[in-house]
Design a protein around this motif. Structure first.
Motif, PDB file in Angstrom:
ATOM      1  N   ASN A 114       5.180  60.205  29.614  1.00  0.00           N
ATOM      2  CA  ASN A 114       5.285  58.643  29.474  1.00  0.00           C
ATOM      3  C   ASN A 114       4.304  57.858  28.801  1.00  0.00           C
ATOM      4  OD1 ASN A 114       6.961  56.838  30.512  1.00  0.00           O
ATOM      5  ND2 ASN A 114       6.464  57.424  32.676  1.00  0.00           N
ATOM      6  N   ILE A 115       3.161  58.399  29.078  1.00  0.00           N
ATOM      7  CA  ILE A 115       1.775  57.867  28.366  1.00  0.00           C
ATOM      8  C   ILE A 115       1.804  58.099  26.830  1.00  0.00           C
ATOM      9  CG2 ILE A 115      -0.627  57.860  28.042  1.00  0.00           C
ATOM     10  CD1 ILE A 115      -0.807  58.267  31.137  1.00  0.00           C
ATOM     11  N   ASP A 157       5.725  65.853  38.417  1.00  0.00           N
ATOM     12  CA  ASP A 157       5.457  64.276  38.187  1.00  0.00           C
ATOM     13  C   ASP A 157       4.213  63.982  37.132  1.00  0.00           C
ATOM     14  OD1 ASP A 157       3.825  62.166  38.931  1.00  0.00           O
ATOM     15  OD2 ASP A 157       5.053  61.897  40.474  1.00  0.00           O
ATOM     16  N   TYR A 158       3.364  64.991  37.284  1.00  0.00           N
ATOM     17  CA  TYR A 158       2.056  64.784  36.341  1.00  0.00           C
ATOM     18  C   TYR A 158       2.539  64.943  34.862  1.00  0.00           C
ATOM     19  CZ  TYR A 158      -2.835  65.457  34.797  1.00  0.00           C
ATOM     20  OH  TYR A 158      -3.970  65.168  34.248  1.00  0.00           O
ATOM     21  N   VAL A 202      12.539  55.155  30.880  1.00  0.00           N
ATOM     22  CA  VAL A 202      11.700  56.111  31.761  1.00  0.00           C
ATOM     23  C   VAL A 202      12.071  57.689  31.100  1.00  0.00           C
ATOM     24  CG1 VAL A 202      11.122  57.142  33.863  1.00  0.00           C
ATOM     25  CG2 VAL A 202      11.527  54.577  33.681  1.00  0.00           C
ATOM     26  N   PRO A 203      11.449  58.305  30.588  1.00  0.00           N
ATOM     27  CA  PRO A 203      11.798  59.561  30.055  1.00  0.00           C
ATOM     28  C   PRO A 203      12.347  60.655  31.165  1.00  0.00           C
ATOM     29  CG  PRO A 203       9.723  59.298  29.350  1.00  0.00           C
ATOM     30  CD  PRO A 203       9.899  58.090  30.089  1.00  0.00           C
ATOM     31  N   GLU A 238       4.149  62.084  33.685  1.00  0.00           N
ATOM     32  CA  GLU A 238       3.402  61.085  33.598  1.00  0.00           C
ATOM     33  C   GLU A 238       2.522  61.239  31.995  1.00  0.00           C
ATOM     34  OE1 GLU A 238       3.544  58.134  34.781  1.00  0.00           O
ATOM     35  OE2 GLU A 238       1.661  57.270  34.501  1.00  0.00           O
ATOM     36  N   GLY A 269       4.665  56.021  25.501  1.00  0.00           N
ATOM     37  CA  GLY A 269       4.297  54.598  25.448  1.00  0.00           C
ATOM     38  C   GLY A 269       3.509  54.108  24.361  1.00  0.00           C
TER      39      GLY A 269
END
Lengths: 204, 122
Positions: free
Chosen positions: A20-21, A13-14, A42-43, A17, A24
């Protein structure tokens, strides 16, 4: 997420994220370059072997790849991959529709290297910011070849892991699929894992 | 005077929810913090609780953050909405502004969450 080695759900999850950032942030820069909004999926995130990645990407398919070596607490090769046609589409949007297809093809190398530089730097930047560390990032290298040749040129060892991320960029009219891959040696993966664990321990 | 505001933190990433929660807990220990991972859960929680502030991630599977804010703000007109995103495109900011929401840039840091809390407390 079948082939994930030793990572807990929270660690995955981390890591997701973090990327993802990065993606983005990269989309923001790309959006300015192509002068239109870019919508991101969403990747999708997985660990995969080189052999499976070649099958997944299509053995004979022509891909454009931009790669950059990163060196810090661990070493990795970062790659941004686009199918050939999608790559030309992005370059066209970036440089403007007034250019001929020949000119676009000629400029593909430089334009893709710039895009790769932005996307990969954003992801590595997000990783270093989140893990509070630093990476030296080499210059981008452009390659146009089949997945097998691209991966072979990176001199992978048999126990190397590939952190593979699929993202979809939707420009106003066209949907473009891109792939990010981080090639990590076994030792590098262990260091990344330790860094993730240490960071998460501060939260739990 | 105690100020028991309720915040609903919406993010598909559990780690992100944990990070946001940790910072808000430190800054506003009296607030009630709820978490949700997607649009469906958010609607259920919003129905069952009196939510004052929504902290909503942009990039989520299913409905994205902007679509979710659009949906919620008609029902919860007194609530304040923050859209958290690494996607700092002007278009995204503009869309959020039109919905009356503030855009907070990720990564989640004490600074970015403080900016959101300032907006909520304003």
């Amino acid at each position: 997420m079948t082939n994930t080695p030793k990572l807990t759900e929270l660690e995955i999850d981390y890591l997701s994220e973090i990327f993802n950032i990065g993606v983005g942030n990269a989309a923001s820069s790309l959006s300015q370059m192509v002068n239109q909004p870019i919508k991101l999926s969403v990747p999708e995130f997985t660990f995969i072997s080189a052999e499976d990645l070649v099958i997944l990407l299509g053995k004979e398919k022509l891909l454009c790849s931009v790669s950059q070596k990163m060196d810090g607490p661990f070493m990795a090769q970062s790659l941004l991959l686009f199918p050939e046609n999608d790559s030309l589409e992005i370059v066209k949007k970036m440089l403007g529709d007034h250019l001929s297809d020949e000119s676009i093809a000629e400029l593909q190398n430089e334009a893709m290297s710039e895009i790769g530089n932005i996307v990969l730097n954003a992801c590595i930047g997000s990783l270093s910011e989140s893990l509070e560390t630093n990476f030296k990032i080499d210059l981008p290298e452009f390659e146009r070849s089949t997945p097998k040749n691209i991966l072979q040129s990176k001199n992978l060892n048999t126990d190397d892991l590939i952190l593979f991320i699929r993202i979809e960029l939707t420009l106003s009219e066209s949907k473009i699929s891109g792939y990010l891959a981080f090639l990590l040696g076994f030792d590098s993966f262990a260091v990344l894992h330790d860094n993730l664990k240490a960071k998460l321990n501060t939260l739990i | 005077m105690p100020d028991n505001k309720t915040v609903l933190i919406v993010d598909d990433s559990k780690v992100s929810r944990m990070m946001i929660t940790a910072i808000i807990k430190e800054k506003q220990p009296e607030w009630i913090l709820l978490e949700s991972a997607n649009a469906a859960e958010t609607r259920e929680l919003a129905k069952a609780n009196n939510i004052n502030f929504f902290s909503i991630d942009l990039n989520m599977p299913g409905k994205d953050g902007l679509e979710l804010i659009d949906l919620l703000q008609h029902k919860y007109t007194d609530a304040k909405f923050a859209l958290l995103t690494a996607n700092i495109q002007e278009h995204t900011h503009e869309s959020a502004r039109k919905l009356g929401a503030i855009c907070i840039n990720k990564p989640i840091t004490e600074k970015s969450i403080s900016e959101m809390l300032d907006f909520f407390n304003d």
